[in-house]
Design a protein around this motif. Sequence first.
Motif, PDB file in Angstrom:
ATOM      1  N   CYS A  77       0.834  -1.212   0.000  1.00  0.00           N
ATOM      2  CA  CYS A  77       0.000   0.000   0.000  1.00  0.00           C
ATOM      3  C   CYS A  77       0.866   1.258   0.000  1.00  0.00           C
ATOM      4  O   CYS A  77       0.545   2.234  -0.678  1.00  0.00           O
ATOM      5  N   VAL A  78       1.973   1.232   0.755  1.00  0.00           N
ATOM      6  CA  VAL A  78       2.877   2.385   0.766  1.00  0.00           C
ATOM      7  C   VAL A  78       3.497   2.586  -0.612  1.00  0.00           C
ATOM      8  O   VAL A  78       3.599   3.710  -1.108  1.00  0.00           O
ATOM      9  N   ILE A  79       3.900   1.494  -1.276  1.00  0.00           N
ATOM     10  CA  ILE A  79       4.469   1.600  -2.618  1.00  0.00           C
ATOM     11  C   ILE A  79       3.433   2.151  -3.587  1.00  0.00           C
ATOM     12  O   ILE A  79       3.751   2.976  -4.444  1.00  0.00           O
ATOM     13  N   THR A  80       2.177   1.708  -3.452  1.00  0.00           N
ATOM     14  CA  THR A  80       1.126   2.199  -4.334  1.00  0.00           C
ATOM     15  C   THR A  80       0.917   3.702  -4.150  1.00  0.00           C
ATOM     16  O   THR A  80       0.746   4.440  -5.114  1.00  0.00           O
ATOM     17  N   LEU A  81       0.957   4.155  -2.911  1.00  0.00           N
ATOM     18  CA  LEU A  81       0.706   5.565  -2.637  1.00  0.00           C
ATOM     19  C   LEU A  81       1.921   6.454  -2.903  1.00  0.00           C
ATOM     20  O   LEU A  81       1.757   7.622  -3.241  1.00  0.00           O
ATOM     21  N   THR A  82       3.119   5.937  -2.721  1.00  0.00           N
ATOM     22  CA  THR A  82       4.321   6.760  -2.906  1.00  0.00           C
ATOM     23  C   THR A  82       5.166   6.164  -4.021  1.00  0.00           C
ATOM     24  O   THR A  82       4.831   6.300  -5.172  1.00  0.00           O
ATOM     25  N   SER A  83       6.282   5.547  -3.674  1.00  0.00           N
ATOM     26  CA  SER A  83       7.133   4.869  -4.651  1.00  0.00           C
ATOM     27  C   SER A  83       8.014   3.872  -3.923  1.00  0.00           C
ATOM     28  O   SER A  83       8.121   3.890  -2.695  1.00  0.00           O
ATOM     29  N   ALA A  84       8.662   3.010  -4.697  1.00  0.00           N
ATOM     30  CA  ALA A  84       9.550   2.014  -4.104  1.00  0.00           C
ATOM     31  C   ALA A  84      10.768   2.683  -3.468  1.00  0.00           C
ATOM     32  O   ALA A  84      11.284   2.217  -2.452  1.00  0.00           O
ATOM     33  N   VAL A  85      11.225   3.787  -4.049  1.00  0.00           N
ATOM     34  CA  VAL A  85      12.378   4.502  -3.503  1.00  0.00           C
ATOM     35  C   VAL A  85      12.031   5.077  -2.133  1.00  0.00           C
ATOM     36  O   VAL A  85      12.833   5.015  -1.201  1.00  0.00           O
ATOM     37  N   THR A  86      10.833   5.614  -1.997  1.00  0.00           N
ATOM     38  CA  THR A  86      10.407   6.162  -0.716  1.00  0.00           C
ATOM     39  C   THR A  86      10.351   5.068   0.347  1.00  0.00           C
ATOM     40  O   THR A  86      10.780   5.284   1.480  1.00  0.00           O
ATOM     41  N   LEU A  87       9.865   3.888  -0.018  1.00  0.00           N
ATOM     42  CA  LEU A  87       9.829   2.789   0.929  1.00  0.00           C
ATOM     43  C   LEU A  87      11.236   2.371   1.338  1.00  0.00           C
ATOM     44  O   LEU A  87      11.485   2.078   2.509  1.00  0.00           O
ATOM     45  N   HIS A  88      12.161   2.368   0.402  1.00  0.00           N
ATOM     46  CA  HIS A  88      13.543   2.022   0.717  1.00  0.00           C
ATOM     47  C   HIS A  88      14.162   3.066   1.658  1.00  0.00           C
ATOM     48  O   HIS A  88      14.881   2.719   2.596  1.00  0.00           O
ATOM     49  N   ILE A  89      13.863   4.319   1.413  1.00  0.00           N
ATOM     50  CA  ILE A  89      14.380   5.389   2.276  1.00  0.00           C
ATOM     51  C   ILE A  89      13.775   5.285   3.674  1.00  0.00           C
ATOM     52  O   ILE A  89      14.469   5.482   4.675  1.00  0.00           O
ATOM     53  N   LEU A  90      12.495   4.939   3.761  1.00  0.00           N
ATOM     54  CA  LEU A  90      11.884   4.737   5.077  1.00  0.00           C
ATOM     55  C   LEU A  90      12.526   3.558   5.804  1.00  0.00           C
ATOM     56  O   LEU A  90      12.663   3.579   7.028  1.00  0.00           O
ATOM     57  N   GLY A  91      12.951   2.545   5.061  1.00  0.00           N
ATOM     58  CA  GLY A  91      13.676   1.432   5.672  1.00  0.00           C
ATOM     59  C   GLY A  91      14.999   1.879   6.247  1.00  0.00           C
ATOM     60  O   GLY A  91      15.419   1.426   7.328  1.00  0.00           O
TER      61      GLY A  91
END
Length: 148
Positions: A77-91
Amino acid sequence: MCFATTYRGILLQEEKINSVFLLYLMSIPSFCILAIAALVLENLAALQSPFQYDHHLWGFILLSCLGSVLYNLASCCVITLTSAVTLHILGNLNVVGNLLLSQLLFGHELTALSCAGAALTLSGMIIYQNSEIIVAYIDTRRARTPTA
């Protein structure tokens, strides 16, 4: 993680695949990989009768499975709303947060290397967040520089 996250981002955003359907598609290959790894790494323990274990263990296993499914659904859901890069940065921010909480709660010593890593991670996040401003600044500098 980054490789799988990138492909999840492509499938969720560009191919418009539903998050739950993507989890369904990922579950069978993940199960096969984990079953083979369990057989290889656990020797023959996986072939013993599962009924000899306490029923509390099975409750914890089901709870763990539920947590894993909910985590994967939330990341999709986070990837759908933002991007895969944003999820990686949140990690990466998660790692920095774990370092700080470990130091605050348990008194673990932060080395100079871990402090430098946290500072680099946070500066990279700031640069990513302000990338449009940085690009605009570089473009204005290039426009002012006379070409020979």
